[in-house]
Design an enzyme around this catalytic site. Structure first.
Site, PDB file in Angstrom:
ATOM      1  N   ASP A  78       0.678  -0.983   0.094  1.00  0.00           N
ATOM      2  CA  ASP A  78      -0.102  -0.026  -0.084  1.00  0.00           C
ATOM      3  C   ASP A  78       0.761   0.999  -0.310  1.00  0.00           C
ATOM      4  O   ASP A  78       1.556   1.173   0.575  1.00  0.00           O
ATOM      5  CB  ASP A  78      -1.199   0.089   1.278  1.00  0.00           C
ATOM      6  CG  ASP A  78      -1.900   0.874   0.953  1.00  0.00           C
ATOM      7  OD1 ASP A  78      -2.730   1.605  -0.222  1.00  0.00           O
ATOM      8  OD2 ASP A  78      -1.712   2.084   2.389  1.00  0.00           O
ATOM      9  N   GLU A 124      -1.467  -1.051  -5.438  1.00  0.00           N
ATOM     10  CA  GLU A 124      -3.016  -0.856  -6.054  1.00  0.00           C
ATOM     11  C   GLU A 124      -2.588  -0.179  -7.160  1.00  0.00           C
ATOM     12  O   GLU A 124      -1.685   0.934  -7.148  1.00  0.00           O
ATOM     13  CB  GLU A 124      -3.360  -0.194  -4.933  1.00  0.00           C
ATOM     14  CG  GLU A 124      -3.155   1.513  -4.556  1.00  0.00           C
ATOM     15  CD  GLU A 124      -1.914   1.699  -3.658  1.00  0.00           C
ATOM     16  OE1 GLU A 124      -1.382   0.399  -3.753  1.00  0.00           O
ATOM     17  OE2 GLU A 124      -1.596   2.508  -3.533  1.00  0.00           O
ATOM     18  N   ASP A 138      -2.155   1.143   6.955  1.00  0.00           N
ATOM     19  CA  ASP A 138      -0.983   1.162   5.443  1.00  0.00           C
ATOM     20  C   ASP A 138      -1.268  -0.680   5.764  1.00  0.00           C
ATOM     21  O   ASP A 138      -1.069  -1.164   4.333  1.00  0.00           O
ATOM     22  CB  ASP A 138      -0.258   1.690   5.958  1.00  0.00           C
ATOM     23  CG  ASP A 138      -0.556   3.216   5.306  1.00  0.00           C
ATOM     24  OD1 ASP A 138      -2.003   3.615   5.406  1.00  0.00           O
ATOM     25  OD2 ASP A 138       0.376   4.201   5.760  1.00  0.00           O
TER      26      ASP A 138
END
Ligand code: ZN
Length: 423
Positions: A209, A293, A388
């Site tokens: 992340d 992502e 996170d």
């Protein structure tokens, strides 16, 4: 209907995982040498990049201002005009023709990108900002090594120019770009090298992340602190730019200050590049696949001020956040990580980013209220973790899951308003 981050809602948001996997191992890479030209050579190179800039700007003005129906400008026609111009203008004839043609090629590509909606309209090149020229034909240049730390490159019409030899190029050089940045000349050699397909990696898979307060959180719990090179240099950059604004136009003190500002910018970008390489090599060496992502950085940092019709809200905070997003170099991190993985038989997987920060990695419930600052407290099961790290685990799972719980509470999360942080 367009969802946030530009995904068409309901079509591809939850189902598509883009898999980036390089099978072919014909790599095209570049190595940058630092040039050490004599004062005379540096002056000549300075004239040449000036001529390249002149050609680019002239060709741009031609396309932009001289356009009439029935009169067409393209790469070939403008190259012919450069040839005609060189026959008449002495100082243009002294410059090798290839870099001039390449300037028109760059312009041509800039127009293609504009028309395709990938970029805004081409603008005039400025002295000190685009001081570069490309030599596309390997027959016109060559490299050789002189001693342990010294080498030279032969340029057309100029001869041998010394450079700092720090490595040999492991493939065939396809083209070179000579550039000046912050008063320093460099030559970038783009080369092609074929390497054997590495065996598919058997190392563990990890989800990452990316964030502003933590540069990268790994699903195994590791956190990489951000470098924020730009933020650290911001004060001295601001000071330098203020000084620049007070200098008289055209004065030599102004020119010196321009160089100081450019050197500061160069330093920031070198520090950022160094950080990204170190962070990505550490990850690539220890993992067989990395799940990221899919961020659309361009959409995230879309003008904080907004447009005339739609002025933005919280402009100050947003432009600050934009600056930190760009300062992280997330896009470059993805690119660097991708090829470092590919070289080791690993791969990079990109998954949709939606709700990864609001989903509980333990029970799967999505609630915007679960996140408070850097911690994640699940409102449903009470699971607690670094926010996170929790998101990184969700990202890792998304590489091969159908993501049903997320879809179910779609509308509620939109109402909560938390995902529109930088819309
Ligand atoms: Zn939970």
């Amino acid at each position: 209907m367009i969802g946030f981050f530009g995904f068409p809602r309901g079509i591809c948001l939850y189902t598509v995982a883009v898999i980036v996997y390089t099978v072919s191992m014909l790599l095209r890479r570049a190595h940058v040498y630092r040039l050490c030209p004599t004062p005379d050579q540096a002056a000549t190179l300075g004239c040449w990049v000036g001529a390249v800039r002149f050609t680019f700007n002239l060709a741009l003005e031609q396309r932009r201002d001289w356009y009439r129906p029935g009169r067409r400008f393209n790469f070939a026609s403008q190259c012919r005009e450069v040839t005609a111009l060189r026959a008449e203008v002495d100082w243009l004839r002294d410059v090798p023709v290839h870099p001039l043609q390449q300037a028109i090629k760059d312009l041509d590509r800039a127009y293609q990108n504009w028309w395709a909606g990938r970029a805004s309209a081409p603008t005039l090149r400025k002295r000190g900002m685009n001081d570069a020229m490309r030599f596309p034909d390997p027959a016109t240049f060559s490299f050789r090594r002189l001693s342990r730390r010294l080498g030279e490159v032969k340029l057309p019409k100029l001869g041998w120019v010394r450079l700092r030899w720090d490595r040999a190029i492991p493939g065939t050089v396809k083209n070179i770009t000579v550039a000046r940045r912050g008063g320093i000349w460099t030559v970038a050699a783009q080369y092609e090298v074929e390497i054997a397909d590495p065996a598919p990696s058997t190392l563990p898979v990890v989800g990452i992340d990316r964030g502003v307060t933590v540069f990268a959180a790994l699903s195994d719990g590791a956190l990489i602190a951000p470098l924020s090179a730009g933020k650290k240099a911001l004060a001295s950059l601001r000071r330098a730019q203020r000084r620049l604004a007070r200098k008289k136009r055209g004065s030599s003190n102004r020119r010196k200050q321009v160089r100081r500002v450019a050197r500061l910018h160069a330093k920031v970008s070198a520090a950022r590049r160094d950080f990204l390489h170190k962070a990505s090599i550490a990850i690539a060496k220890n993992h067989g696949a990395v799940v990221l992502e899919k961020l659309q950085v361009r959409n995230m940092v879309r003008s904080a001020a907004g447009t005339v019709e739609k002025p933005g809200r919280n402009v100050r905070q947003k432009s600050g956040l934009n600056r930190s997003i760009l300062d992280q170099g997330w896009g470059a991190f993805r690119t660097i990580l991708s090829y470092k993985l590919a070289q080791r038989g690993g791969r990079l997987i990109e998954v949709p980013a939606a709700y990864t920060s609001q989903t509980c990695a333990e029970c799967g419930v999505v609630d915007a209220g679960s996140r408070s600052g850097v911690r994640f407290y699940c409102t449903s099961c009470g699971h607690s973790a670094h926010a996170d790290t929790n998101a990184a685990i969700n990202i890792l799972r998304r590489a091969d899951s159908a993501l049903l719980p997320v879809e179910a509470s779609h509308e509620r999360a939109v109402e909560a308003g938390t995902i529109r942080m930088v819309a």
